[in-house]
Write an enzyme that holds these catalytic residues in place. Structure first.
Site, PDB file in Angstrom:
ATOM      1  CG  HIS A 157     -59.719 -26.997  41.020  1.00  0.00           C
ATOM      2  ND1 HIS A 157     -59.567 -28.234  41.775  1.00  0.00           N
ATOM      3  CD2 HIS A 157     -60.710 -27.321  40.360  1.00  0.00           C
ATOM      4  CE1 HIS A 157     -60.415 -29.102  41.190  1.00  0.00           C
ATOM      5  NE2 HIS A 157     -61.335 -28.374  40.390  1.00  0.00           N
ATOM      6  CE  LYS A 590     -70.957 -30.306  49.752  1.00  0.00           C
ATOM      7  NZ  LYS A 590     -71.452 -30.433  51.213  1.00  0.00           N
TER       8      LYS A 590
END
Length: 930
Positions: A157, A590
């Site tokens: 991550h 996004k």
């Protein structure tokens, strides 16, 4: 001294008595933390923390302007050192509150089981009972288990915040709380338990929360491996045993064999998309560490089980195979001569140690290795365990065969000598550049990009099918090309050393054309991972990843073109005629917003299923979901059940990322439950799958198409068409600070750019989570509904949306997830972040639009669902958020003040450290912020 602060936090005292133990646990932990805060930092620090907490609560509940002014006055006067103390206090209490919540979840689940309550949705027990009640026979079940694939895949991550040292402390505190909950302790034991809690909380307080250096990929690999020790190695076999036991109880001898379909995958150390730090050495390190952990676990379990196997020869009648296995063991003490099972385990232990040494791992007990032959592969180890199990059953020692030995046998079958399948991933543009250079070198300067797409496809197919290598040892290649080739060559070496299961998949980010797939096939051929010829063979799966809205819309056509290539279909035949396709929730969100992303993925699955059926190829979907709703997150069971009919088909892979990994899998019981939900949903969706909307599909799809189009327009208008929005984003969120601090091993952007298009989806969502606006999880919904209703000429538009919500799992999951995000947003706090924007007109305009759309989205959410408050259908989560808010909100207020200081030029180590601490604290408090 009486502590008035942390132990008297505002919990809902009217809650049913079942939550009383939770309130008591939170009070206990808060009291201890408060006392330690006073001991270590003094009364003044404690009083300051308490004053900030109470003022933040007033601001949260009443949006009180006076409370806002008081907060500003307190925070602006804080010294840098005092700020660090306050941030750490709220961060740790937020963490302790989460621990108490987890313990309470386990406590309530155990209470349900002890009371004999019906099995809960999402459990394997209920899923299998439903399947058996539906009349599905053993043949159908056996077919399902023979082909099923359920695989959560751990990924690194870019905004990972949790330190392993902190996590270990938290797990110890959790164990101590569970001890209080599950055991009747004597007064002395209770005092000792509380003393141990004090010890661990004091260690927490005196432990550095932050890493002193940037997280490396090696760190990410080691952190990921911890979850195998915490949960996976023990709980995955437990789930298999639970399934087998349940089927045996209901079906007796007709119970089908349960193949090892649940496996934990990993990207950590193999995902180099935008991460230059993932090299061939790093990938080898990942595989070596994984393998060492697996072998160490097997050695430990074999010695532990073998120590108990004191069955005497004169009392049992063993099989010839067991006698042979026992006879093959090295010298044993005379006292063990008449204990064949112990001798067999000593021999297995010696062979495992020899295998570990052969694979390059450190073997601490070298005397075990002497003269022992290593296993050729894990199948030989499993065969030896099967020999023992069969012999035990032969002389009716069935309980011994069913216990720890069965779990070890299952673990060996699932995890092998490689522990976890490691996926490789790279961006399609990188492959394109490598192939272009190979082409230029091989053709003495011709331009690969000068060819048309059809010409490139033709050339690639010719090269893939030709045994002749394109690579030449006599030519010089660029450093970037050599790096890509080295990692592919390392994958081939890993196949030779650890087996093909160690690296089974290659994922292509940003797939836009069949050329992207063929380029990877060519590179695999060049390193020996694809054998050309009339009957070609691929050593691993090539998986296209479709990420943007445009790519999701075209992915079925791309796959149709790919399957129309006879040679590619031959390659697929060598992989069992299965093609995996990965769908990206993060970048599509996004790109087009929450509603549009989810709808385009749903449509893509429907169209892919049609294409695959037409070409008679088996589809396996890999869902690239993140922790947040804005990145495809949300409850796993509902998410899988909401997939289009026929799209799951017994096989699913899904990514697990960031702090979600620790919240889901750090604690064994919670980890098992999360794994069970994946299994249960896959079973039900496949074997009980029905079409809940039937003839209404066309009406619902048209409505959803309209909503998605309007949502897309609203989202794009804000994010990509509003002048100055990039400035608003950069100044009203901590995105620049995330990029500049030691948060994650990867850069925040794929390339050196501050454009939103180039920003990774994870820090995009992470930033909006930290400032509590969370627009990736809801923005555009309200405007879409209003536009849809304005277009509707029938006057029944709202009734249609309400009907869709009542009957369609997709719509239910979509709105339920949005409901959760809206409950975690806080426009009061978001407004404080907006004050960081230097242009007042821009600030007022953009925040005004966000606030207006937030009000609109909640209004229409309530109108469609019939609810009157957020999380009305999820009181457990509502309670959890209510418990955490008093300790998350102050961290946000502190972060705003710290960002203001930092951006005004006050860049001392204490300020930077405090910003990072607030990032940690808010993230751990929200639990799924990125």
């Amino acid at each position: 001294m009486h502590i008035v602060g942390f132990e008297n936090h505002p919990l809902n005292e009217s809650t049913d008595d079942k939550d009383l133990p939770l309130r008591e646990d939170i009070r206990l932990l808060g009291r201890i933390l408060g006392e330690i805060l006073r001991e270590q930092e003094g009364d003044a620090s404690f009083d300051l923390v308490e004053k900030i907490r109470q003022t933040a609560i007033r601001f949260h509940r009443e949006q009180d302007p006076q409370a806002r002014q008081e907060l500003d006055q307190i925070l602006t006067k804080l010294s840098n050192r005092a700020t660090v103390v306050v941030v750490r206090a709220f961060s740790y209490f937020s963490q302790l509150s989460n621990i108490a919540e987890d313990v309470h979840h386990n406590r309530r689940r155990r209470a349900h089981l002890c009371a004999g309550s019906p099995p809960q949705a999402g459990s394997v027990t209920l899923a299998l009972e439903r399947v058996l009640e539906s009349g599905i026979d053993s043949v159908s079940l056996a077919k399902f288990f023979s082909k099923a694939v359920v695989s959560p895949v751990l990924t690194a991550h870019p905004t990972e915040v949790q330190r392993r040292s902190i996590l270990d402390c938290q797990l110890t505190i959790e164990r101590l709380l569970k001890e209080r909950a599950l055991t009747q302790l004597t007064p002395n034991e209770m005092r000792q338990n509380e003393e141990n809690l004090r010890t661990m909380i004091q260690i927490l307080w005196l432990t550095r929360m932050l890493r002193s250096v940037r997280l490396s990929v090696h760190d990410e690999i080691d952190n990921g491996l911890a979850y195998y020790s915490y949960t996976f190695l023990s709980q995955v076999p437990y789930i298999y045993a639970k399934i087998e036991n349940l089927l045996e109880r209901h079906m007796g001898d007709k119970a089908p064999r349960v193949n090892s379909f649940l496996r934990i995958g990993s990207w950590i150390g193999g995902d180099r998309d935008g991460n230059p730090f993932v090299t061939h050495q790093v990938m080898l390190y990942a595989i070596e560490q994984q393998s060492a952990l697996a072998l160490d676990y097997y050695l430990e379990e074999v010695e532990r089980i073998g120590h108990t196997m004191s069955l005497a020869e004169r009392l049992i009648n063993i099989t010839d195979e067991l006698e042979e296995l026992a006879a093959a063991c090295p010298e044993v003490p005379a006292c063990r001569i008449d204990e064949p099972y112990r001798r067999a385990f000593i021999g297995i232990s010696a062979r495992l140690a020899a295998t570990s040494q052969q694979l390059g791992h450190t073997v601490w007990r070298k005397e075990l290795v002497d003269g022992a032959a290593p296993y050729a592969d894990c199948a030989e180890f499993v065969h030896d365990l099967d020999t023992i199990i069969k012999s035990l059953k032969y002389h009716q020692a069935n309980w011994i065969a069913r216990g720890a030995l069965r779990n070890l046998r299952r673990a060996a079958d699932v995890f092998g000598f490689h522990l976890a399948p490691l996926d490789m991933r790279q961006h399609s543009k990188v492959h394109e550049q490598v192939v272009a250079e190979l082409y230029e070198q091989a053709t003495h300067g011709e331009d690969y990009f000068a060819m048309s797409e059809d010409e490139r496809v033709s050339w690639l197919l010719d090269e893939i099918s030709s045994p002749r290598p394109l690579l030449s040892p006599y030519l010089e290649y660029s450093e970037s090309t050599q790096n890509e080739l080295r990692i592919l060559q390392m994958a081939a070496e890993i196949h030779q050393r650890f087996g093909h299961a160690a690296i089974p998949n290659y994922i292509i980010s940003m797939t836009t054309h069949i050329i992207n797939v063929l380029e990877v096939a060519l590179l695999l051929k060049e390193v020996g991972l694809l054998q050309a010829g009339e009957n070609p063979h691929m050593g691993l799966n090539i998986i296209p990843l479709f990420e943007t809205i445009a790519d999701l819309r075209s992915c079925s056509n791309i796959m149709d073109q790919l399957f129309s290539l006879p040679y590619y279909k031959k390659l697929l035949f060598s992989r069992g005629n299965v093609q995996e396709v990965m769908l990206g929730y993060s970048d599509s969100n996004k790109d087009g917003g929450f509603i549009t992303s989810n709808w385009e993925i749903y449509k893509a699955e429907i169209e892919l299923a049609k294409v695959f059926a037409r070409h008679q190829i088996e589809l396996r979907l890999f869902h690239g979901r993140g922790g947040t709703v804005g990145r495809g997150g949300g409850p796993s069971y509902q998410g899988i059940m909401a997939q289009p009919p026929g799209s799951v088909n017994g096989q699913i892979r899904v990514t697990e990322q960031g702090e979600v990994i620790s919240s889901k899998y750090a604690e064994p019981e919670i980890g098992r439950r999360n794994l069970e939900t994946l299994v249960a949903a896959t079973i039900e969706s496949t074997l009980l799958g029905n079409d809940p909307i039937g003839e209404n599909a066309e009406r619902y799809y048209q409505a959803m198409e309209s909503l998605a189009a309007h949502s897309f327009k609203a989202y794009r208008s804000l994010v990509f068409e509003t002048p100055g929005f990039k400035q608003y984003f950069q100044e009203s969120t901590p995105i620049r600070e995330i990029s500049g601090l030691h948060v994650g091993s990867r850069p925040s952007s794929r390339k050196a750019s501050d454009e939103i298009e180039d920003l990774r989806a994870i820090p995009w969502v992470f930033s909006w989570g930290l400032n509590r606006a969370m627009i990736p999880g809801w923005y555009g919904f309200g405007e879409a509904v209003e536009a849809f209703l304005q277009e509707d000429k029938t006057g029944n538009g709202l009734a249609l949306l309400q009907e869709m919500y009542q009957t369609w799992p997709f719509m239910q999951t979509l709105l339920s997830n949005m409901d959760m995000v809206l409950a975690k947003t806080d426009m009061g706090i978001a407004s404080r972040y907006s004050e960081l924007v230097s242009d007042p007109a821009l600030r007022d305009h953009v925040f005004g639009r966000i606030r207006q759309e937030w009000d609109r989205s909640i209004k229409w959410l309530f109108a469609i669902t019939g609810n009157t408050e957020l999380l009305q259908d999820n009181p457990t989560l509502a309670r959890s958020i209510d418990n955490r808010t008093p300790y998350i909100d102050p961290l946000n207020h502190l972060q705003v003040e710290l960002l203001r200081r930092y951006r005004s030029g006050e860049d001392s180590d204490e300020v930077k450290r405090s910003i990072h601490l607030t990032i940690n604290g808010v993230t751990s408090g929200l639990r799924n912020s990125g």
